[in-house]
Design an enzyme around this catalytic site. Structure first.
Site, PDB file in Angstrom:
ATOM      1  N   LYS A 255       0.853  -1.187   0.000  1.00  0.00           N
ATOM      2  CA  LYS A 255       0.000   0.000   0.000  1.00  0.00           C
ATOM      3  C   LYS A 255       0.882   1.227   0.000  1.00  0.00           C
ATOM      4  CE  LYS A 255      -4.501   0.913   0.409  1.00  0.00           C
ATOM      5  NZ  LYS A 255      -5.546  -0.015   0.000  1.00  0.00           N
TER       6      LYS A 255
HETATM    7  N1  GLU Z   1      -7.196   0.104  -3.360  1.00  0.00           N
HETATM    8  C1  GLU Z   1      -7.938  -1.081  -3.607  1.00  0.00           C
HETATM    9  C2  GLU Z   1      -8.027  -1.933  -2.347  1.00  0.00           C
HETATM   10  O1  GLU Z   1      -7.888  -1.435  -1.247  1.00  0.00           O
HETATM   11  C3  GLU Z   1      -7.463  -1.850  -4.838  1.00  0.00           C
HETATM   12  C4  GLU Z   1      -6.029  -2.281  -4.798  1.00  0.00           C
HETATM   13  C5  GLU Z   1      -5.546  -2.870  -6.122  1.00  0.00           C
HETATM   14  O2  GLU Z   1      -6.311  -3.000  -7.054  1.00  0.00           O
HETATM   15  O3  GLU Z   1      -4.359  -3.174  -6.176  1.00  0.00           O
HETATM   16  O4  GLU Z   1      -8.307  -3.094  -2.414  1.00  0.00           O
END
Ligand code: GLU
Length: 415
Positions: free
Chosen positions: A105
């Site tokens: 993240k």
């Molecule tokens: N931000 C989204 C989540 O929290 C998608 C992450 C992604 O597609 O890599 O799942």
């Protein structure tokens, strides 16, 4: 490791499942340690000529199953504790969904709502340049999250490509369709929330047609979930966001609400219902409650107000462990974030596959594959919930920990 409250909440969830699995101490230690935490300073020349320095983070929590995967968030409240917890949740989410990714993240402390488009672009490019050695199609693949979108992902892709000297589409997902994005990606998380709600309603014995639904948050996840659930015949009786909310017992017209938000950037002031204060959403008499904003929204303080029979976590970490316990004891059926909102990353996986293949699927193919993956994950988790006689969150962790622990053991220790 010292940790903050959000990572602490993740650990509490993890520990409950790890104990039931009698996870050995060594693997336990590995799976609760973030692999890499990167902190960068991102200087940006603002439109007024001044230089601002923004703090950015990228955490690669665990990369046992594949490249780190997870969004980039732009928000004033971003901090290392939050980004680390979110990266851990991505690890479990990818494992529950059974896709070959680890968890990561990113986040930058900023308020993009107060920045010009040029400033957001400059910040994005500098942030990507600062973490460039850590990301790549085989290493770590970012995606949209709170306050980032396909345009931001286009800048991520371009910045990375300019550095390496050739166009590299699979370095990031959630891109515009014209440049390697997948059809259906933008709607994917909301579509998955709709599928999770449908499956939960089936399990609990509620008819989705006419079911009363309240949604907190009207960004990408909240708005698409509300729209698709309304199309399934559910009645969206309340929506709130960062500024205010709207309540209408006969059902909010989502198309009209979308048009209002396009113009005013908030659901507040929408004429198709009564005004609703943000914190009043929890006590409404509804069948389904969908928190689709930020973490830590449902706490021990407001959990007792909740009347819904089903809670679908569109956001990441919206329910604290204490609140979860209270709700579960009262018989609320909770579909946890790492299952309920996993369709976003599943479709990111489809995008990454299509980019690497150089061959693109129709929207129908994407949605059919998504439907299959989501139902498999839901069934896996429900089966474990019944087998271990636990709630759906603990069951989701059981599925995830089992998958990551098995591969950790198979791979063994390096050096
Ligand atoms: N931000 C989204 C989540 O929290 C998608 C992450 C992604 O597609 O890599 O799942």
């Amino acid at each position: 490791m010292e940790h903050g409250p959000i990572f602490g909440a993740m650990l509490q969830e993890f520990d409950g499942a790890a104990r039931l699995l009698s996870l050995e101490p060594g693997i336990w230690k590995i799976l609760t340690s973030p692999k890499r935490q990167i902190i960068v300073a991102c200087p940006v020349q603002m439109d007024n000529g001044e230089i601002e320095v923004f703090t950015g983070y990228r955490v690669q929590y665990n990369i046992t199953l594949g490249p780190a995967k997870g969004g980039i968030r732009y928000h004033p409240g971003v901090n290392l504790d939050e980004v680390t917890a979110l990266a851990a949740w991505m690890t479990w989410k990818c494992a529950v969904a059974n896709i070959p990714f680890g968890g990561g993240k990113g986040g930058v402390i900023c308020d993009p709502t107060k920045m010009s488009k040029r400033e957001v672009e400059a910040l994005t490019r500098r942030y990507v340049a600062e973490i460039i050695d850590a990301i790549g199609p085989e290493k770590d693949v970012p995606a949209p999250d709170v306050n980032t979108n396909d345009q931001v992902m286009a800048w991520v892709m371009d910045t990375y490509s300019m550095h390496v000297g050739h166009t590299t589409t699979p370095v990031v997902t959630g891109k515009p369709v014209e440049m390697g994005g997948s059809l259906g990606r933008r709607e994917a998380t909301g579509r998955g929330v709709m599928i999770a709600t449908r499956e939960a309603a089936k399990h609990v014995g509620i008819n989705l047609k006419g079911a009363r639904v309240a949604v907190q948050g009207f960004g990408n996840v909240g708005s698409v979930s509300a729209d698709l659930l309304a199309r399934q015949g559910a009645r969206i009786v309340a929506v709130t966001d960062w500024k205010g909310g709207v309540h209408n017992e006969s059902g909010i017209d989502i198309d009209k609400l979308l048009a209002h938000v396009q113009q005013h950037r908030t659901v507040d002031g929408f004429s198709g219902g009564d005004r609703l204060a943000g914190d009043k959403i929890w006590s409404l008499d509804v069948d389904v409650l969908i928190p689709a904003a930020l973490e830590n929204q449902i706490t021990a303080k407001n959990a007792s107000d909740i009347k819904a029979r089903i809670l679908i976590e569109g956001a990441n970490g919206p329910t604290t462990p204490d609140a979860h316990r209270l709700l579960h004891e009262r018989g609320v059926f909770i579909v946890p974030d790492i299952l309920a909102n996993s369709s976003g990353v599943v479709t990111s996986y489809f995008e990454w596959v299509q980019d690497r293949y150089g061959y693109f699927w129709t929207e129908q193919e994407v949605n059919e594959r998504l439907e299959r993956k989501m139902c498999e994950a839901f069934d896996d988790v429900l089966r474990n919930a019944l087998k271990f006689k636990v709630d759906m969150r603990t069951a989701a962790y059981i599925v995830a920990i089992n998958r990551v622990a098995t591969v950790t053991r198979m791979r063994g220790m390096y050096a």
